[in-house]
Design a protein around this motif. Structure first.
Motif, PDB file in Angstrom:
ATOM      1  N   ALA A 194     -15.378   9.312   8.427  1.00 55.50           N
ATOM      2  CA  ALA A 194     -16.396  10.274   9.304  1.00 55.50           C
ATOM      3  C   ALA A 194     -17.413   9.580   9.891  1.00 55.50           C
ATOM      4  O   ALA A 194     -17.939   9.932  11.076  1.00 55.50           O
ATOM      5  CB  ALA A 194     -16.917  11.282   8.504  1.00 55.50           C
ATOM      6  N   TYR A 195     -17.803   8.276   9.563  1.00 56.30           N
ATOM      7  CA  TYR A 195     -18.955   7.454  10.502  1.00 56.30           C
ATOM      8  C   TYR A 195     -18.455   6.697  11.494  1.00 56.30           C
ATOM      9  O   TYR A 195     -19.050   5.897  12.149  1.00 56.30           O
ATOM     10  CB  TYR A 195     -19.819   6.794   9.249  1.00 56.30           C
ATOM     11  CG  TYR A 195     -20.510   7.746   8.667  1.00 56.30           C
ATOM     12  CD1 TYR A 195     -21.837   8.128   9.434  1.00 56.30           C
ATOM     13  CD2 TYR A 195     -20.625   8.201   7.461  1.00 56.30           C
ATOM     14  CE1 TYR A 195     -22.703   8.887   8.815  1.00 56.30           C
ATOM     15  CE2 TYR A 195     -21.550   9.182   6.763  1.00 56.30           C
ATOM     16  CZ  TYR A 195     -22.468   9.362   7.405  1.00 56.30           C
ATOM     17  OH  TYR A 195     -23.299  10.347   6.968  1.00 56.30           O
ATOM     18  N   GLU A 196     -16.902   6.422  11.495  1.00 54.28           N
ATOM     19  CA  GLU A 196     -16.560   5.491  12.786  1.00 54.28           C
ATOM     20  C   GLU A 196     -16.580   6.246  14.013  1.00 54.28           C
ATOM     21  O   GLU A 196     -16.491   7.460  14.025  1.00 54.28           O
ATOM     22  CB  GLU A 196     -14.977   5.230  12.082  1.00 54.28           C
ATOM     23  CG  GLU A 196     -14.740   4.555  10.882  1.00 54.28           C
ATOM     24  CD  GLU A 196     -15.217   3.372  10.741  1.00 54.28           C
ATOM     25  OE1 GLU A 196     -15.972   2.678  11.640  1.00 54.28           O
ATOM     26  OE2 GLU A 196     -15.189   2.596   9.679  1.00 54.28           O
ATOM     27  N   GLN A 197     -16.500   5.496  14.956  1.00 57.21           N
ATOM     28  CA  GLN A 197     -16.535   5.735  16.532  1.00 57.21           C
ATOM     29  C   GLN A 197     -15.267   6.165  16.868  1.00 57.21           C
ATOM     30  O   GLN A 197     -14.811   7.073  17.509  1.00 57.21           O
ATOM     31  CB  GLN A 197     -17.314   4.940  17.291  1.00 57.21           C
ATOM     32  CG  GLN A 197     -18.916   4.880  17.173  1.00 57.21           C
ATOM     33  CD  GLN A 197     -19.282   3.666  16.176  1.00 57.21           C
ATOM     34  OE1 GLN A 197     -18.473   2.779  15.746  1.00 57.21           O
ATOM     35  NE2 GLN A 197     -20.514   3.278  16.304  1.00 57.21           N
ATOM     36  N   SER A 198     -14.174   5.157  16.611  1.00 56.76           N
ATOM     37  CA  SER A 198     -12.871   5.395  17.211  1.00 56.76           C
ATOM     38  C   SER A 198     -12.023   4.568  16.255  1.00 56.76           C
ATOM     39  O   SER A 198     -12.199   3.382  15.746  1.00 56.76           O
ATOM     40  CB  SER A 198     -12.854   4.775  18.565  1.00 56.76           C
ATOM     41  OG  SER A 198     -11.461   4.524  19.043  1.00 56.76           O
ATOM     42  N   ILE A 199     -10.988   4.925  15.919  1.00 52.33           N
ATOM     43  CA  ILE A 199     -10.044   4.480  14.811  1.00 52.33           C
ATOM     44  C   ILE A 199      -8.600   4.271  15.379  1.00 52.33           C
ATOM     45  O   ILE A 199      -7.840   5.209  16.158  1.00 52.33           O
ATOM     46  CB  ILE A 199      -9.876   5.171  13.262  1.00 52.33           C
ATOM     47  CG1 ILE A 199     -11.364   5.466  12.732  1.00 52.33           C
ATOM     48  CG2 ILE A 199      -8.869   4.539  12.578  1.00 52.33           C
ATOM     49  CD1 ILE A 199     -11.262   6.557  11.791  1.00 52.33           C
ATOM     50  N   LEU A 200      -8.077   2.948  15.375  1.00 49.50           N
ATOM     51  CA  LEU A 200      -6.962   2.818  15.767  1.00 49.50           C
ATOM     52  C   LEU A 200      -5.833   2.625  14.667  1.00 49.50           C
ATOM     53  O   LEU A 200      -6.093   1.858  13.646  1.00 49.50           O
ATOM     54  CB  LEU A 200      -6.813   1.066  16.388  1.00 49.50           C
ATOM     55  CG  LEU A 200      -5.566   0.437  16.751  1.00 49.50           C
ATOM     56  CD1 LEU A 200      -4.789   1.133  17.825  1.00 49.50           C
ATOM     57  CD2 LEU A 200      -5.655  -1.075  17.323  1.00 49.50           C
TER      58      LEU A 200
ATOM     59  N   PRO B 126     -12.848   0.109  19.142  1.00 46.67           N
ATOM     60  CA  PRO B 126     -12.215   0.844  17.967  1.00 46.67           C
ATOM     61  C   PRO B 126     -12.329  -0.181  16.825  1.00 46.67           C
ATOM     62  O   PRO B 126     -12.216  -1.208  16.953  1.00 46.67           O
ATOM     63  CB  PRO B 126     -11.039   1.275  18.317  1.00 46.67           C
ATOM     64  CG  PRO B 126     -10.645   0.243  19.205  1.00 46.67           C
ATOM     65  CD  PRO B 126     -11.679  -0.185  19.913  1.00 46.67           C
ATOM     66  N   VAL B 127     -12.415   0.441  15.705  1.00 48.33           N
ATOM     67  CA  VAL B 127     -12.042   0.020  14.424  1.00 48.33           C
ATOM     68  C   VAL B 127     -10.344   0.010  14.225  1.00 48.33           C
ATOM     69  O   VAL B 127     -10.244   1.353  14.550  1.00 48.33           O
ATOM     70  CB  VAL B 127     -12.866   0.220  13.219  1.00 48.33           C
ATOM     71  CG1 VAL B 127     -14.303  -0.201  13.426  1.00 48.33           C
ATOM     72  CG2 VAL B 127     -12.622   1.737  12.834  1.00 48.33           C
ATOM     73  N   ASN B 128      -9.769  -0.719  13.530  1.00 45.02           N
ATOM     74  CA  ASN B 128      -8.355  -0.437  12.972  1.00 45.02           C
ATOM     75  C   ASN B 128      -8.350   0.383  11.589  1.00 45.02           C
ATOM     76  O   ASN B 128      -9.512   0.636  11.048  1.00 45.02           O
ATOM     77  CB  ASN B 128      -7.539  -1.455  13.069  1.00 45.02           C
ATOM     78  CG  ASN B 128      -8.077  -2.453  12.110  1.00 45.02           C
ATOM     79  OD1 ASN B 128      -8.552  -2.430  10.931  1.00 45.02           O
ATOM     80  ND2 ASN B 128      -7.193  -3.947  12.115  1.00 45.02           N
TER      81      ASN B 128
ATOM     82  N   LYS C 195     -11.397  -2.979  10.516  1.00 48.89           N
ATOM     83  CA  LYS C 195     -11.761  -4.294  11.245  1.00 48.89           C
ATOM     84  C   LYS C 195     -11.950  -3.606  12.733  1.00 48.89           C
ATOM     85  O   LYS C 195     -11.004  -3.176  13.131  1.00 48.89           O
ATOM     86  CB  LYS C 195     -10.565  -5.338  11.054  1.00 48.89           C
ATOM     87  CG  LYS C 195     -10.084  -5.433   9.618  1.00 48.89           C
ATOM     88  CD  LYS C 195     -11.242  -6.004   8.764  1.00 48.89           C
ATOM     89  CE  LYS C 195     -10.535  -6.388   7.443  1.00 48.89           C
ATOM     90  NZ  LYS C 195     -11.369  -7.034   6.415  1.00 48.89           N
ATOM     91  N   ILE C 196     -13.041  -4.511  13.122  1.00 52.60           N
ATOM     92  CA  ILE C 196     -13.299  -4.462  14.464  1.00 52.60           C
ATOM     93  C   ILE C 196     -12.014  -4.936  15.197  1.00 52.60           C
ATOM     94  O   ILE C 196     -11.770  -6.102  15.314  1.00 52.60           O
ATOM     95  CB  ILE C 196     -14.801  -4.679  14.777  1.00 52.60           C
ATOM     96  CG1 ILE C 196     -15.762  -3.821  14.264  1.00 52.60           C
ATOM     97  CG2 ILE C 196     -14.888  -4.636  16.216  1.00 52.60           C
ATOM     98  CD1 ILE C 196     -17.027  -4.421  14.177  1.00 52.60           C
TER      99      ILE C 196
END
Length: 310
Positions: A160-166, A233-235, A239-240
């Motif tokens: 929930a704290y990630e900004q964008s997930i790949l 994004p992070v994957n 990982k960034i």
């Protein structure tokens, strides 16, 4: 020498890992330290108070045969809502999606602009960000499959704290099929897949953040921003990823994937490339693209079947 794969990925575009590449790689590793600091400073949890927690946006053109399976699957897999953009379809799509419209699982937006897929995605974000906590942009031939979690929603609750997930593609081949009864489920007819992940995928955004204009094709590399600061994004490995060729991973099986049924049968593939779609006036893909994507499909993947049983 061109490199076509590494331990975890088959590269969409072969790489020349020469001195220039290695220099850029080292610079990227250093940049990730700075992005990690920004990520910590601007950390913000996805809201629990919006109408939907996780939604997807899809745009389609004359894909009525595939819509029901795609919608029904994501409903079972734990996606709360779907925003569907109709791009000048002339088939019976409305008959197919009518039950989902009536129950409120789908919002239908008519989008008559030609080859304006990215514009539709921006419209969806701006129009609906206040009613969904997470929003992803995927196509009708893509199915989100959580591996370690019981549902798509559960996965995003844990991140929930990630900004964008790949989330990376698991590419599926033709299963050797030239012809196929297209009334049959895509997810059951095609089980042959690449022996590694594709190094391309699709992104979901935490709608507490803005979309950055750093990447024009935003669904593959969706950067976010807060004020003047842009964040990559992070994957799905945490990982960034500030470059589309920089995809660090630390496991053989990822916690979530997108099954990409890019080919289907040969006849379906050729029918698709011989007409315009939401992205191309004249599709540049042809038989070489088919062979290149079918050739590495030497493995099988039945993970999606845990939702098909429902």
């Amino acid at each position: 020498m061109l490199i076509t794969e590494d331990k975890y990925f088959i590269f969409d575009k072969p790489r020349n890992e020469n001195f220039v590449y290695k220099t850029k790689y080292c610079i990227t590793v250093m940049q990730c330290i700075g992005y990690k600091v920004l990520k910590t400073i601007f950390r913000k949890k996805a809201s629990d108070d919006k109408k939907y927690y996780v939604s997807i946006c899809g745009i389609f053109k004359d894909e009525a045969f595939y819509l029901k399976e795609w919608i029904e699957y994501h409903k079972k897999a734990g996606v709360d809502h779907i925003y569907l953009y109709n791009n000048n379809s002339t088939d019976n799509y409305l008959t197919v999606i009518k039950p989902y419209l009536e129950e409120g699982y789908i919002d239908l937006i008519n989008w008559p602009k030609s080859q304006a897929q990215m514009e539709a995605y921006h419209d969806c974000f701006n129009r609906f960000r206040n009613e969904t906590s997470w929003l992803g942009f995927i196509d009708i031939d893509e199915f989100i499959v959580p591996i370690e979690n019981k549902s798509v929603k559960e996965y995003f609750k844990e991140h929930a704290y990630e900004q964008s997930i790949l989330i990376y593609w698991k590419m599926f081949g033709s299963n050797g099929l030239i012809h196929r009864d297209i009334k049959r489920p895509v997810t059951k007819d095609f089980t042959s897949c690449w022996y590694k992940y594709d190094d391309i995928g699709k992104c979901f955004i935490n709608t507490e953040f803005e979309i950055s204009d750093k990447q024009p094709i935003l669904h593959h590399m969706l950067w976010t921003k807060r004020g003047v600061f842009n964040m990559p994004p992070v994957n799905c490995c945490g990982k960034i990823c500030p470059r589309d060729w920089y995809n660090p991973a630390d496991r053989d099986v990822f916690p979530i994937q997108i099954n990409h049924y890019v080919l289907k049968s040969y006849d379906e593939y050729m029918s698709k490339v011989n007409k315009s779609d939401v992205m191309f006036t004249q599709n540049p893909k042809g038989e070489e693209h088919f062979r290149r994507h079918d050739r590495p499909s030497t493995s099988t993947d039945f993970t999606i079947s845990k939702f098909l049983e429902k």
